[in-house]
Design a protein around this motif. Sequence first.
Motif, PDB file in Angstrom:
ATOM      1  N   LYS A 198      -0.396  -2.542  35.828  1.00 37.87           N
ATOM      2  CA  LYS A 198      -1.431  -2.052  34.904  1.00 37.87           C
ATOM      3  C   LYS A 198      -1.273  -0.563  34.592  1.00 37.87           C
ATOM      4  N   HIS A 199      -0.084  -0.164  34.182  1.00 37.56           N
ATOM      5  CA  HIS A 199       0.230   1.198  33.746  1.00 37.56           C
ATOM      6  C   HIS A 199       0.165   2.230  34.870  1.00 37.56           C
ATOM      7  N   ILE A 200       0.224   1.779  36.116  1.00 39.42           N
ATOM      8  CA  ILE A 200       0.241   2.686  37.267  1.00 39.42           C
ATOM      9  C   ILE A 200       1.535   2.452  38.034  1.00 39.42           C
ATOM     10  N   LEU A 201       2.267   3.534  38.299  1.00 41.59           N
ATOM     11  CA  LEU A 201       3.508   3.461  39.060  1.00 41.59           C
ATOM     12  C   LEU A 201       3.183   3.653  40.531  1.00 41.59           C
ATOM     13  N   TYR A 202       3.540   2.655  41.340  1.00 43.75           N
ATOM     14  CA  TYR A 202       3.368   2.729  42.788  1.00 43.75           C
ATOM     15  C   TYR A 202       4.718   3.047  43.407  1.00 43.75           C
ATOM     16  N   VAL A 203       4.758   4.129  44.176  1.00 47.13           N
ATOM     17  CA  VAL A 203       6.001   4.605  44.773  1.00 47.13           C
ATOM     18  C   VAL A 203       5.836   4.594  46.291  1.00 47.13           C
ATOM     19  N   LYS A 204       6.714   3.878  46.975  1.00 49.60           N
ATOM     20  CA  LYS A 204       6.693   3.858  48.436  1.00 49.60           C
ATOM     21  C   LYS A 204       7.883   4.662  48.935  1.00 49.60           C
ATOM     22  N   VAL A 205       7.598   5.658  49.785  1.00 50.26           N
ATOM     23  CA  VAL A 205       8.654   6.506  50.341  1.00 50.26           C
ATOM     24  C   VAL A 205       8.677   6.366  51.856  1.00 50.26           C
ATOM     25  N   ASP A 206       9.771   6.802  52.469  1.00 57.17           N
ATOM     26  CA  ASP A 206       9.962   6.590  53.902  1.00 57.17           C
ATOM     27  C   ASP A 206       9.580   7.772  54.789  1.00 57.17           C
ATOM     28  N   ALA A 207       9.011   8.832  54.227  1.00 61.74           N
ATOM     29  CA  ALA A 207       8.651   9.998  55.036  1.00 61.74           C
ATOM     30  C   ALA A 207       7.324  10.583  54.557  1.00 61.74           C
ATOM     31  N   ASP A 208       6.455  10.905  55.512  1.00 62.37           N
ATOM     32  CA  ASP A 208       5.155  11.487  55.169  1.00 62.37           C
ATOM     33  C   ASP A 208       5.285  12.844  54.488  1.00 62.37           C
ATOM     34  N   SER A 209       6.255  13.632  54.906  1.00 61.75           N
ATOM     35  CA  SER A 209       6.443  14.952  54.285  1.00 61.75           C
ATOM     36  C   SER A 209       6.841  14.810  52.816  1.00 61.75           C
ATOM     37  N   LEU A 210       7.657  13.834  52.531  1.00 57.94           N
ATOM     38  CA  LEU A 210       8.058  13.578  51.143  1.00 57.94           C
ATOM     39  C   LEU A 210       6.867  13.059  50.334  1.00 57.94           C
ATOM     40  N   LYS A 211       6.040  12.242  50.950  1.00 59.79           N
ATOM     41  CA  LYS A 211       4.835  11.739  50.292  1.00 59.79           C
ATOM     42  C   LYS A 211       3.939  12.905  49.878  1.00 59.79           C
ATOM     43  N   ASN A 212       3.730  13.853  50.777  1.00 58.28           N
ATOM     44  CA  ASN A 212       2.908  15.021  50.462  1.00 58.28           C
ATOM     45  C   ASN A 212       3.511  15.844  49.336  1.00 58.28           C
TER      46      ASN A 212
END
Length: 68
Positions: A26-40
């Motif tokens: 629904k027009h939202i990009l969900y991105v899963k990353v492997d590191a909390d620091s990268l997420k921040n």
Amino acid sequence: MKILESWRSVVGDFISSHTLDLRIIKHILYVKVDADSLKNELLYSKTILLKNINRVSGTDNLKDIVII
């Protein structure tokens, strides 16, 4: 599909290699990353990422990015 293909060119090889999953719902990009620091890091630059992904993909369909 263009949005998913443009991810690597927008974020670069390093972030792309740490991206575990990309989905558009629904027009939202969900991105899963492997590191909390990268997420921040990605959360801080979410607005710029959204603008650049829409520009590179040649669409204006993406409305938000959720970093998981």
